[in-house]
Design a protein around this motif. Structure first.
Motif, PDB file in Angstrom:
ATOM      1  N   PRO A 175       0.772  -1.011  -0.598  1.00  0.00           N
ATOM      2  CA  PRO A 175       0.051   0.229   0.176  1.00  0.00           C
ATOM      3  C   PRO A 175       0.811   0.904  -0.262  1.00  0.00           C
ATOM      4  N   SER A 176       0.488   2.165  -0.046  1.00  0.00           N
ATOM      5  CA  SER A 176       0.778   3.466  -0.530  1.00  0.00           C
ATOM      6  C   SER A 176       1.454   3.955   0.836  1.00  0.00           C
ATOM      7  N   GLY A 177       2.329   4.859   1.192  1.00  0.00           N
ATOM      8  CA  GLY A 177       2.729   4.857   2.815  1.00  0.00           C
ATOM      9  C   GLY A 177       3.599   3.849   2.856  1.00  0.00           C
ATOM     10  N   GLU A 190      -6.682  -2.587   2.933  1.00  0.00           N
ATOM     11  CA  GLU A 190      -6.372  -1.917   2.279  1.00  0.00           C
ATOM     12  C   GLU A 190      -5.376  -2.787   1.540  1.00  0.00           C
ATOM     13  N   ALA A 191      -4.701  -3.500   2.941  1.00  0.00           N
ATOM     14  CA  ALA A 191      -3.443  -3.965   3.026  1.00  0.00           C
ATOM     15  C   ALA A 191      -3.838  -5.292   2.712  1.00  0.00           C
ATOM     16  N   ALA A 192      -4.815  -6.078   2.675  1.00  0.00           N
ATOM     17  CA  ALA A 192      -5.447  -7.634   2.898  1.00  0.00           C
ATOM     18  C   ALA A 192      -5.991  -7.226   1.734  1.00  0.00           C
ATOM     19  N   GLU A 193      -6.517  -6.195   0.594  1.00  0.00           N
ATOM     20  CA  GLU A 193      -7.617  -6.786  -0.195  1.00  0.00           C
ATOM     21  C   GLU A 193      -6.076  -6.760  -1.308  1.00  0.00           C
ATOM     22  N   TYR A 194      -5.672  -5.778  -1.573  1.00  0.00           N
ATOM     23  CA  TYR A 194      -4.579  -5.669  -2.053  1.00  0.00           C
ATOM     24  C   TYR A 194      -2.915  -6.926  -2.298  1.00  0.00           C
TER      25      TYR A 194
END
Ligand code: GTP
Ligand code: MG
Length: 256
Positions: free
Chosen positions: A18-20, A127-131
């Motif tokens: 994820p971003s960041g 977000e991390a899990a989806e990516y």
């Protein structure tokens, strides 16, 4: 013996997440030995890096110390990708396009994975899990295709361990496994609701399901069946006492 230094022949590692999360910071640290100031990435970036002399590449381990090639620096490419949701095709293209990809580093900000009671603080974890789910599903489909593909080690690098709010690596693993369990359920439900997959054979539906079928919990160990061995290790690119990335270097050395 002809040795080409062309970048096409060098082994490469892909950095996603994820971003960041600290991907570009990590790339500059591995390239130069100290992290540079970064801005959010909009394009992929490829650099050459060398294994520190103190780390022995797995491919060199059984060479005699008299073998001059064992003292050579192991050179490889690092490919940084933008983490923004709309720019992830760069990461996906790097997984599917033929190259000497030796492994994938999925970097997460371990201080942004709070497993609170379902409030807005869970957005980072989701977000991390989806990516990660989408990357693993892509690797699974790739392995189930007709072409034989090499095994793909994947490192989940739990970054920012210098921050006291960071989850330690074992908790990052547990949190991501639990959240991916939810993601794959909602993804397959979404497919059913939209009518995609209706009338298709069970096989086609099975392919969209990450890991083992059934209602059970998703575990990274399920990825072994499709040649993806997942390792989780904590570290920090920045921090008061300087970078702490020894475990990640070791993983790169193992995979090189
Ligand atoms: P995108 O390019 O948007 O996908 O983000 P990125 O993953 O490349 O993140 P980047 O490397 O730009 O880092 C984001 C922020 O996190 C920067 O302000 C870094 O200084 C900070 N950062 C990176 N690693 C660490 C770390 O280990 N600890 C702390 N405290 N901050 C870090
Ligand atoms: Mg970046």
């Amino acid at each position: 013996l002809f040795r080409s230094s062309s970048s096409r022949t060098l082994p490469s590692f892909l950095i996603v997440g994820p971003s960041g999360a600290g991907k570009t910071s990590l790339l500059t640290l591995f390239e130069r030995g100290s992290p540079a100031t970064t801005h959010t990435s909009q394009t992929p970036l490829t650099v050459e890096a060398a294994l520190p002399v103190t780390t022995t590449a797995a491919s060199n381990r059984y060479r005699s110390s008299h073998d001059p090639s064992s003292k050579e620096h192991k050179i490889f490419l690092l490919v940084d990708t933008p983490g923004h949701g709309k720019l992830r095709h760069h990461a996906f293209e790097n997984i599917t396009s033929p190259q000497h990809l030796k492994g994938i580093v999925f970097l997460v900000d371990a201080a942004n994975l709070s497993t609170g009671a379902g409030g807005p603080t869970d957005a980072g974890l989701r977000e991390a899990a989806e990516y990660l789910h989408d990357i693993l599903l892509m690797l699974q489909k790739r392995a189930m295709g007709t072409k034989k593909v090499p095994e793909m080690p994947l490192l989940i690098a739990a970054n920012k361990q210098d921050l006291f709010t960071a989850l330690p690596a074992p908790l990052v693993k547990a949190a991501l496994e639990a959240e991916i369990t939810k993601v794959r359920e909602s993804r397959s439900k979404g497919l059913l609701d939209s009518g995609i997959g209706m009338g298709d054979s069970d096989m086609a539906e099975e392919k969209e399901w990450l890991g083992e079928g059934g209602e059970g919990k998703f575990e990274f160990a399920q990825m072994e069946d499709v040649g993806v061995s997942v390792t989780i290790a904590g570290g920090s690119v920045l921090g008061g006492e300087g970078p702490e990335v020894g475990k990640w270097w070791d993983w790169i050395a193992e995979s090189l």
